[in-house]
Design an enzyme around this catalytic site. Structure first.
Site, PDB file in Angstrom:
ATOM      1  NE  ARG A  94      -4.047   0.470   0.536  1.00  0.00           N
ATOM      2  CZ  ARG A  94      -4.806   0.711  -0.236  1.00  0.00           C
ATOM      3  NH1 ARG A  94      -4.806  -0.295  -1.055  1.00  0.00           N
ATOM      4  NH2 ARG A  94      -5.779   1.272  -0.463  1.00  0.00           N
ATOM      5  CB  ILE A  95       0.891   4.149  -2.246  1.00  0.00           C
ATOM      6  CG1 ILE A  95       1.649   3.326  -3.189  1.00  0.00           C
ATOM      7  CG2 ILE A  95       1.094   5.400  -1.715  1.00  0.00           C
ATOM      8  CD1 ILE A  95       0.975   3.688  -4.399  1.00  0.00           C
ATOM      9  CG  ASN A 110       9.744  -0.345   0.532  1.00  0.00           C
ATOM     10  OD1 ASN A 110       8.988  -0.814   1.516  1.00  0.00           O
ATOM     11  ND2 ASN A 110       9.310   0.697  -0.824  1.00  0.00           N
ATOM     12  CG  HIS A 112      12.181  -1.100  -4.347  1.00  0.00           C
ATOM     13  ND1 HIS A 112      10.656  -1.662  -5.219  1.00  0.00           N
ATOM     14  CD2 HIS A 112      12.270  -0.705  -6.138  1.00  0.00           C
ATOM     15  CE1 HIS A 112      10.244  -0.804  -6.679  1.00  0.00           C
ATOM     16  NE2 HIS A 112      11.371  -1.049  -6.994  1.00  0.00           N
ATOM     17  CB  THR A 144       9.859  10.602   0.303  1.00  0.00           C
ATOM     18  OG1 THR A 144      10.227  10.101  -0.778  1.00  0.00           O
ATOM     19  CG2 THR A 144      11.509  10.965   1.458  1.00  0.00           C
ATOM     20  CG  ASP A 148       9.423   1.951  -5.274  1.00  0.00           C
ATOM     21  OD1 ASP A 148       9.198   1.943  -3.651  1.00  0.00           O
ATOM     22  OD2 ASP A 148       8.769   1.282  -5.801  1.00  0.00           O
TER      23      ASP A 148
END
Ligand code: GRF
Length: 215
Positions: A94-95, A110, A112, A144, A148
């Site tokens: 989820r963003i 995060n 990635h 932020t 990503d």
């Protein structure tokens, strides 16, 4: 006595990164405490992993909320109950909205599966193959409001061999991820890696580019 680094881990699926962090803590290699695991998917296997280790594992199903803002508010309320030093996104799909990111500014990490800033978003292995890349990798970055996009703290890479497909790349990537998350959390726990007003310092030296993971 120094207090263990307190963490909240957000997941949506398998939770193999969560497992790697749990294992490192239980092995005494990482001085951290997972105070809360939250999944936005009710049957995520990562919840089962968390519960097996006696962790507080909760479901916050985004589909039960009217919009992103109300979901984020509920997420913030849950996170606030455990006051984590860091919020660890580990396959959380989820963003997070700008308000939530702002609230925990410079405290959300995060992981990635690409060498950021290349290949933001989904399907990174296939896209790298389509572009004929010969190396791919993993990035851990501060979150932020843009997807990503925050400052990259740590990167690890691996070669793409001629016969490699998505499956082989994912296996190499996951193996790296499972070492990288415990490693960076360990540096944060030890105070070797510090974040001050969005700037990262490793052994007190201002990071101008991501730490290259090797080991
Ligand atoms: C990982 O590949 C990570 O890079 C991406 O989502 C995947 C999560 O895997 N963000 P898991 O749920 O930790 O097994």
């Amino acid at each position: 006595m120094k207090r263990a680094l307190s963490l909240a881990v957000l997941i949506s699926g398998n939770g193999s990164n969560l497992q790697a962090i749990i294992d490192a803590i239980e092995a005494g290699e990482l001085d951290a405490e997972i105070r809360l695991v939250i999944s936005n998917i009710g049957d995520a296997f990562g919840l089962e992993r968390a519960r097996r280790h006696g962790l507080d594992a909760r479901v916050l199903d985004h589909r039960e909320f009217a919009d992103r803002k109300t979901f984020d508010t509920a997420l913030a309320q849950a996170l606030d109950t455990v006051e984590p030093d860091f919020i660890v996104l580990a396959g959380f799909m989820r963003i997070l909205g700008a308000d939530l990111v702002e609230r925990y500014q410079h405290r959300i990490l995060n992981i990635h599966p690409s060498l950021l800033p290349n290949y933001k978003g989904l399907d990174t292995y296939q896209r790298a193959l389509d572009h004929g890349e010969t190396r791919h990798g993993v990035s851990i970055h501060l979150v932020t409001a843009a997807l990503d996009d925050g400052p990259v703290l740590l990167q690890g890479s691996y070669p793409i061999e001629a016969d490699d497909g998505v499956e082989q790349m994912a296996a190499k990537g996951h193996a790296l991820e499972h070492r990288m998350y415990p490693a960076i959390l360990g540096w944060l726990a030890e105070g070797r890696l510090t974040i001050d007003r969005g700037q990262a310092y490793y052994d007190r030296v201002h990071l101008q580019s991501p730490i290259q993971f090797s080991a």
